[in-house]
Design an enzyme around this catalytic site. Sequence first.
Site, PDB file in Angstrom:
ATOM      1  N   ASP A  31     -26.362 -29.591 -83.358  1.00 15.40           N
ATOM      2  CA  ASP A  31     -27.570 -28.871 -82.928  1.00 15.40           C
ATOM      3  C   ASP A  31     -27.324 -28.110 -81.629  1.00 15.40           C
ATOM      4  O   ASP A  31     -27.907 -27.051 -81.402  1.00 15.40           O
ATOM      5  CB  ASP A  31     -28.771 -29.818 -82.802  1.00 15.40           C
ATOM      6  CG  ASP A  31     -30.076 -29.093 -83.105  1.00 15.40           C
ATOM      7  OD1 ASP A  31     -30.081 -28.255 -84.034  1.00 15.40           O
ATOM      8  OD2 ASP A  31     -31.080 -29.328 -82.422  1.00 15.40           O
TER       9      ASP A  31
ATOM     10  N   GLU B 110     -33.462 -26.751 -72.678  1.00 16.61           N
ATOM     11  CA  GLU B 110     -32.949 -27.491 -73.838  1.00 16.61           C
ATOM     12  C   GLU B 110     -31.414 -27.562 -73.818  1.00 16.61           C
ATOM     13  O   GLU B 110     -30.836 -28.605 -74.126  1.00 16.61           O
ATOM     14  CB  GLU B 110     -33.428 -26.771 -75.107  1.00 16.61           C
ATOM     15  CG  GLU B 110     -33.506 -27.670 -76.318  1.00 16.61           C
ATOM     16  CD  GLU B 110     -34.301 -26.997 -77.423  1.00 16.61           C
ATOM     17  OE1 GLU B 110     -35.501 -26.724 -77.201  1.00 16.61           O
ATOM     18  OE2 GLU B 110     -33.733 -26.738 -78.492  1.00 16.61           O
TER      19      GLU B 110
ATOM     20  N   GLU C  29     -39.152 -23.470 -85.328  1.00 14.82           N
ATOM     21  CA  GLU C  29     -39.707 -24.376 -84.313  1.00 14.82           C
ATOM     22  C   GLU C  29     -40.641 -25.415 -84.944  1.00 14.82           C
ATOM     23  O   GLU C  29     -40.637 -26.590 -84.556  1.00 14.82           O
ATOM     24  CB  GLU C  29     -40.474 -23.575 -83.237  1.00 14.82           C
ATOM     25  CG  GLU C  29     -39.610 -22.609 -82.443  1.00 14.82           C
ATOM     26  CD  GLU C  29     -38.634 -23.285 -81.482  1.00 14.82           C
ATOM     27  OE1 GLU C  29     -37.922 -24.211 -81.894  1.00 14.82           O
ATOM     28  OE2 GLU C  29     -38.586 -22.856 -80.312  1.00 14.82           O
TER      29      GLU C  29
ATOM     30  N   GLU D 130     -33.055 -25.752 -92.967  1.00 14.57           N
ATOM     31  CA  GLU D 130     -33.411 -26.934 -92.167  1.00 14.57           C
ATOM     32  C   GLU D 130     -33.108 -28.224 -92.944  1.00 14.57           C
ATOM     33  O   GLU D 130     -32.601 -29.187 -92.373  1.00 14.57           O
ATOM     34  CB  GLU D 130     -34.885 -26.885 -91.743  1.00 14.57           C
ATOM     35  CG  GLU D 130     -35.185 -25.818 -90.685  1.00 14.57           C
ATOM     36  CD  GLU D 130     -34.582 -26.121 -89.305  1.00 14.57           C
ATOM     37  OE1 GLU D 130     -34.290 -27.286 -88.995  1.00 14.57           O
ATOM     38  OE2 GLU D 130     -34.405 -25.157 -88.540  1.00 14.57           O
TER      39      GLU D 130
HETATM   40  C1  LIG Z   1     -31.511 -26.659 -86.715  1.00 18.61           C
HETATM   41  C2  LIG Z   1     -32.602 -26.542 -85.699  1.00 18.61           C
HETATM   42  N1  LIG Z   1     -33.802 -26.063 -86.065  1.00 18.61           N
HETATM   43  C3  LIG Z   1     -34.789 -25.949 -85.097  1.00 18.61           C
HETATM   44  C4  LIG Z   1     -34.591 -26.300 -83.808  1.00 18.61           C
HETATM   45  C5  LIG Z   1     -35.691 -26.196 -82.798  1.00 18.61           C
HETATM   46  N2  LIG Z   1     -35.444 -25.239 -81.804  1.00 18.61           N
HETATM   47  C6  LIG Z   1     -33.326 -26.758 -83.481  1.00 18.61           C
HETATM   48  N3  LIG Z   1     -33.023 -27.148 -82.222  1.00 18.61           N
HETATM   49  N4  LIG Z   1     -32.324 -26.906 -84.434  1.00 18.61           N
END
Ligand SMILES: Cc1ncc(CN)c(N)n1
Length: 225
Positions: A51, A92, A144, A214
């Site tokens: 991520d 983040e 999001e 996702e």
């Molecule tokens: C795969 C993914 N999707 C969404 C998000 C949210 N910003 C994230 N951090 N990573």
Amino acid sequence: MEESNKEILMIQKWLNQHNELYTSATRHPFTLSIRDGSVDLSAFKRWLGQDYIFVRAFVPFVASLLLKAWKESDDDSDIEVILGGIAALNDEVSWFKREASKWSVPLSATVPQKTNLEYCRFLESLMSPEVDYTVAVTAFWAIEAVYQESYAHCLSDGSKTPEELKETCQRWGNDGFGQYCHTLQNIANRRLEKSSEDIISKAEATVIRVLEYEVEFWNMSRGET
Ligand SMILES: Cc1ncc(CN)c(N)n1
């Protein structure tokens, strides 16, 4: 306005139509395992490293969205909302570095997996100036919203989320992030209401693709792809 006369906004209509896919993304076995406390920590660490790579590609996507908003939006406040999103992403990125060090995940040695590369490439395709602001902002909302819904569920009544993972869930599951996603949804709905059929169908196809990515991203975290 009478309840029966209320118009169903576009995103709500899509969430109804694609409910199964949306639920697969927001109630995935990976996040459900966090919620019930059975999570495999090696899967969590894999998610963390992957991520971080995704978020680094997400920043230029949101920057490209800011540029589109500046050129195409009919409401100045969109820019402030997106700028707030970029500021949150700055935070983040720092959080990912701290969290990775806490879990001994070597970020510089983490190799992006195929699913991640494909998702990042998809983000890059949305950065093209040819992609309409409405399509891109709708994709932004979907990306999001999946994290917001998934992680808020890990904190809701009855959850047994391990203490050491609560901060992760808070990051996307907190009320402020929920409000932010709601604002993005309002922007997307406002734009979609004024859009041509062509843009609406492109935005819908983009949301479906985001939801599929996702799901694949969570699968990858569990070592399933
Ligand atoms: C795969 C993914 N999707 C969404 C998000 C949210 N910003 C994230 N951090 N990573």
